[in-house]
Design a protein around this motif. Structure first.
Motif, PDB file in Angstrom:
ATOM      1  N   ALA A 197      16.667 -21.182  11.213  1.00  0.00           N
ATOM      2  CA  ALA A 197      16.546 -19.761  11.567  1.00  0.00           C
ATOM      3  C   ALA A 197      16.894 -18.882  10.371  1.00  0.00           C
ATOM      4  CB  ALA A 197      17.455 -19.433  12.746  1.00  0.00           C
ATOM      5  N   ASP A 198      17.836 -19.331   9.539  1.00  0.00           N
ATOM      6  CA  ASP A 198      18.183 -18.576   8.337  1.00  0.00           C
ATOM      7  C   ASP A 198      16.969 -18.425   7.424  1.00  0.00           C
ATOM      8  OD1 ASP A 198      20.757 -18.615   9.326  1.00  0.00           O
ATOM      9  OD2 ASP A 198      21.454 -20.198   7.985  1.00  0.00           O
ATOM     10  N   GLY A 199      16.099 -19.417   7.456  1.00  0.00           N
ATOM     11  CA  GLY A 199      14.897 -19.382   6.627  1.00  0.00           C
ATOM     12  C   GLY A 199      13.741 -18.659   7.268  1.00  0.00           C
ATOM     13  N   GLY A 200      13.951 -18.180   8.494  1.00  0.00           N
ATOM     14  CA  GLY A 200      12.921 -17.395   9.163  1.00  0.00           C
ATOM     15  C   GLY A 200      12.036 -18.164  10.128  1.00  0.00           C
ATOM     16  N   GLU A 201      12.307 -19.463  10.329  1.00  0.00           N
ATOM     17  CA  GLU A 201      11.487 -20.258  11.249  1.00  0.00           C
ATOM     18  C   GLU A 201      12.374 -21.155  12.100  1.00  0.00           C
ATOM     19  OE1 GLU A 201       7.712 -23.397  11.373  1.00  0.00           O
ATOM     20  OE2 GLU A 201       8.602 -22.872   9.442  1.00  0.00           O
ATOM     21  N   PRO A 202      12.914 -20.607  13.196  1.00  0.00           N
ATOM     22  CA  PRO A 202      13.815 -21.401  14.046  1.00  0.00           C
ATOM     23  C   PRO A 202      13.175 -22.688  14.576  1.00  0.00           C
ATOM     24  CG  PRO A 202      13.876 -19.085  14.654  1.00  0.00           C
ATOM     25  CD  PRO A 202      12.746 -19.230  13.686  1.00  0.00           C
ATOM     26  N   GLY A 203      11.860 -22.682  14.778  1.00  0.00           N
ATOM     27  CA  GLY A 203      11.186 -23.842  15.346  1.00  0.00           C
ATOM     28  C   GLY A 203      10.592 -24.783  14.312  1.00  0.00           C
ATOM     29  N   ARG A 204      11.075 -24.720  13.098  1.00  0.00           N
ATOM     30  CA  ARG A 204      10.492 -25.499  12.000  1.00  0.00           C
ATOM     31  C   ARG A 204      10.486 -26.998  12.278  1.00  0.00           C
ATOM     32  NH1 ARG A 204      12.893 -27.293   6.842  1.00  0.00           N
ATOM     33  NH2 ARG A 204      11.254 -27.520   5.269  1.00  0.00           N
ATOM     34  N   VAL A 205      11.579 -27.525  12.819  1.00  0.00           N
ATOM     35  CA  VAL A 205      11.636 -28.968  13.064  1.00  0.00           C
ATOM     36  C   VAL A 205      10.596 -29.383  14.098  1.00  0.00           C
ATOM     37  CG1 VAL A 205      13.076 -30.893  13.824  1.00  0.00           C
ATOM     38  CG2 VAL A 205      14.071 -29.086  12.417  1.00  0.00           C
ATOM     39  N   ASP A 206      10.440 -28.591  15.152  1.00  0.00           N
ATOM     40  CA  ASP A 206       9.434 -28.915  16.172  1.00  0.00           C
ATOM     41  C   ASP A 206       8.020 -28.897  15.584  1.00  0.00           C
ATOM     42  OD1 ASP A 206      11.156 -29.363  18.310  1.00  0.00           O
ATOM     43  OD2 ASP A 206      11.212 -27.243  18.864  1.00  0.00           O
ATOM     44  N   ARG A 207       7.782 -27.986  14.654  1.00  0.00           N
ATOM     45  CA  ARG A 207       6.458 -27.912  14.022  1.00  0.00           C
ATOM     46  C   ARG A 207       6.174 -29.154  13.190  1.00  0.00           C
ATOM     47  NH1 ARG A 207       5.112 -26.346   8.904  1.00  0.00           N
ATOM     48  NH2 ARG A 207       7.069 -25.205   8.532  1.00  0.00           N
ATOM     49  N   ILE A 208       7.175 -29.618  12.466  1.00  0.00           N
ATOM     50  CA  ILE A 208       6.964 -30.716  11.526  1.00  0.00           C
ATOM     51  C   ILE A 208       7.132 -32.091  12.174  1.00  0.00           C
ATOM     52  CG2 ILE A 208       7.916 -31.775   9.422  1.00  0.00           C
ATOM     53  CD1 ILE A 208       8.543 -28.914   8.472  1.00  0.00           C
ATOM     54  N   ALA A 209       7.904 -32.169  13.263  1.00  0.00           N
ATOM     55  CA  ALA A 209       8.253 -33.458  13.867  1.00  0.00           C
ATOM     56  C   ALA A 209       7.058 -34.385  14.103  1.00  0.00           C
ATOM     57  CB  ALA A 209       9.026 -33.238  15.161  1.00  0.00           C
ATOM     58  N   PRO A 210       5.921 -33.892  14.620  1.00  0.00           N
ATOM     59  CA  PRO A 210       4.802 -34.815  14.872  1.00  0.00           C
ATOM     60  C   PRO A 210       4.256 -35.485  13.618  1.00  0.00           C
ATOM     61  CG  PRO A 210       4.526 -32.769  16.098  1.00  0.00           C
ATOM     62  CD  PRO A 210       5.639 -32.536  15.133  1.00  0.00           C
ATOM     63  N   THR A 211       4.520 -34.909  12.441  1.00  0.00           N
ATOM     64  CA  THR A 211       4.002 -35.485  11.196  1.00  0.00           C
ATOM     65  C   THR A 211       4.953 -36.517  10.586  1.00  0.00           C
ATOM     66  OG1 THR A 211       5.018 -33.877   9.662  1.00  0.00           O
ATOM     67  CG2 THR A 211       2.950 -33.240  10.737  1.00  0.00           C
ATOM     68  N   LEU A 212       6.152 -36.643  11.141  1.00  0.00           N
ATOM     69  CA  LEU A 212       7.134 -37.570  10.592  1.00  0.00           C
ATOM     70  C   LEU A 212       6.846 -38.987  11.073  1.00  0.00           C
ATOM     71  CD1 LEU A 212      10.371 -35.439  11.151  1.00  0.00           C
ATOM     72  CD2 LEU A 212       9.010 -35.658   9.056  1.00  0.00           C
ATOM     73  N   PRO A 213       7.154 -40.003  10.258  1.00  0.00           N
ATOM     74  CA  PRO A 213       6.887 -41.384  10.673  1.00  0.00           C
ATOM     75  C   PRO A 213       7.505 -41.746  12.020  1.00  0.00           C
ATOM     76  CG  PRO A 213       7.340 -41.322   8.340  1.00  0.00           C
ATOM     77  CD  PRO A 213       7.598 -39.936   8.849  1.00  0.00           C
ATOM     78  N   MET A 214       8.721 -41.242  12.309  1.00  0.00           N
ATOM     79  CA  MET A 214       9.353 -41.548  13.595  1.00  0.00           C
ATOM     80  C   MET A 214       8.925 -40.590  14.695  1.00  0.00           C
ATOM     81  SD  MET A 214      13.226 -42.822  12.577  1.00  0.00           S
ATOM     82  CE  MET A 214      13.578 -43.318  14.270  1.00  0.00           C
ATOM     83  N   GLY A 215       8.184 -39.556  14.341  1.00  0.00           N
ATOM     84  CA  GLY A 215       7.627 -38.652  15.341  1.00  0.00           C
ATOM     85  C   GLY A 215       8.605 -37.690  15.975  1.00  0.00           C
ATOM     86  N   ARG A 216       9.780 -37.540  15.390  1.00  0.00           N
ATOM     87  CA  ARG A 216      10.773 -36.625  15.951  1.00  0.00           C
ATOM     88  C   ARG A 216      11.701 -36.118  14.867  1.00  0.00           C
ATOM     89  NH1 ARG A 216      16.003 -38.564  16.368  1.00  0.00           N
ATOM     90  NH2 ARG A 216      16.306 -40.834  16.227  1.00  0.00           N
TER      91      ARG A 216
END
Length: 249
Positions: A197-216
Motif C-alpha cells: 500500500a505504501d507503494g500505491g498498490e495494496p493488491g499487488r500480491v494478488d495481481r502477481i500471485a497467479p504468475t508465481l511458480p507456486m501460484g500464491r
C-alpha cells in the motif's frame, strides 16, 4: 535460543512483527523498533508477553544515526546482552519508472534501506564480536527478491537498495566469520504485508500471485521461520548465505 536479546528493526508490522512474535514464542527476549506507530508496536509486545515471552518496544528512525545509537544504548541499559540483530526495517515509495526518480526520494530510500542496516550492524558487531570481548551472535538482513529481479517499472531504487544490502551481507559475513558472528540474509518475494500500500498498490500480491511458480503469495510468518532458523544455533555453520522465500520466483 540464547539468554540475550534480539533486536528486530521495524517490528511493529508485517514481516518484522511476525519475526518478533516467532522469536518470542521460541523463548527469545525481543527488542523491536518502530518509527511512528507506538500502538502497533505495543500490541506486538503485548502478544509476546501474553504468550509467556519478554518484549520491549523502542522508537527509532532508521534514517537517523542518532536514533540508532540511542537504540543500542537503551538496549544496553534495559535489556542487556545483544545476541542477535534482524535488520528488517525498510521503505519503498510510489511505483514509478527510473526517469521519474529524484534525488530526495533516493536519499530517503537509501538512508533507511542501506545506511540504517549498516549502522545497526556496526553497533551490533561492536558488542558481539569476540575481538571486542563479546560472546558472538547472529545478524540477519531482510533483503528482497527485488535484489535479483530488479523491480522494473515499479521500484528500481528499492531493488538497488536491497542489492546493496546483499553485498554488505556477504562482505560483513566474511569480515567477522572468525569473531563469533554469523551474517545471513533472507530474501522475501511477494508477501502479504502493508508495504505494498505504501507503494500505491495494496493488491499487488494478488495481481502477481497467479504468475508465481507456486501460484500464491507468501505470508509474513513463512519468512519469519527462515529468519528464526538463521538466528538459532541450528544454523551454527551457516554464514554469508541467502535464503529466498519467494515461492520459486
Amino acid at each position: 535460543m540464547g539468554s540475550g536479546c534480539v533486536i528486530v528493526t521495524g517490528g511493529s508490522r508485517g514481516i518484522g512483527a511476525a519475526v518478533a512474535s516467532a522469536l518470542g514464542r521460541a523463548g527469545q527476549r525481543v527488542v523491536l523498533t518502530y518509527r511512528q506507530d507506538r500502538a502497533a508496536a505495543d500490541k506486538v509486545c503485548a502478544e509476546i508477553v501474553a504468550a509467556g515471552g519478554t518484549a520491549w518496544a523502542v522508537r527509532a528512525d532508521m534514517a537517523e544515526s542518532e536514533d540508532i545509537d540511542r537504540l543500542f544504548a537503551t538496549v544496553d541499559a534495559e535489556a542487556g546482552t545483544i545476541t542477535g540483530l534482524v535488520n528488517n526495517a525498510a521503505i519503498l515509495e510510489k511505483q514509478c519508472r527510473a526517469e521519474a526518480l529524484d534525488a530526495e526520494r533516493l536519499r530517503r530510500v537509501l538512508a533507511v534501506n542501506v545506511i540504517g542496516p549498516m549502522l545497526c550492524a556496526r553497533n551490533a558487531v561492536r558488542r558481539m564480536s569476540t575481538a571486542h570481548g563479546g560472546a558472538g551472535g547472529s545478524i540477519v538482513n531482510v533483503s528482497s527478491a527485488a535484489a535479483r529481479l530488479g523491480a522494473p517499472g515499479e521500484y528500481v531504487d528499492y531493488a538497488a537498495s536491497k542489492g546493496a544490502l546483499d553485498t554488505f551481507t556477504r562482505g560483513l559475513a566474511l569480515e567477522v566469520a572468525n569473531e563469533g558472528i554469523r551474517v545471513n540474509s533472507v530474501r522475501p518475494g511477494f508477501i502479504y504485508t502493508d508495504m505494498h500500500a505504501d507503494g500505491g498498490e495494496p493488491g499487488r500480491v494478488d495481481r502477481i500471485a497467479p504468475t508465481l511458480p507456486m501460484g500464491r503469495g507468501g505470508q509474513p510468518e513463512e519468512v519469519a521461520e527462515a529468519v528464526v532458523w538463521l538466528l538459532s544455533a541450528r544454523a551454527s555453520y551457516v554464514t554469508g548465505t541467502f535464503i529466498d522465500v519467494a515461492g520459486g520466483r
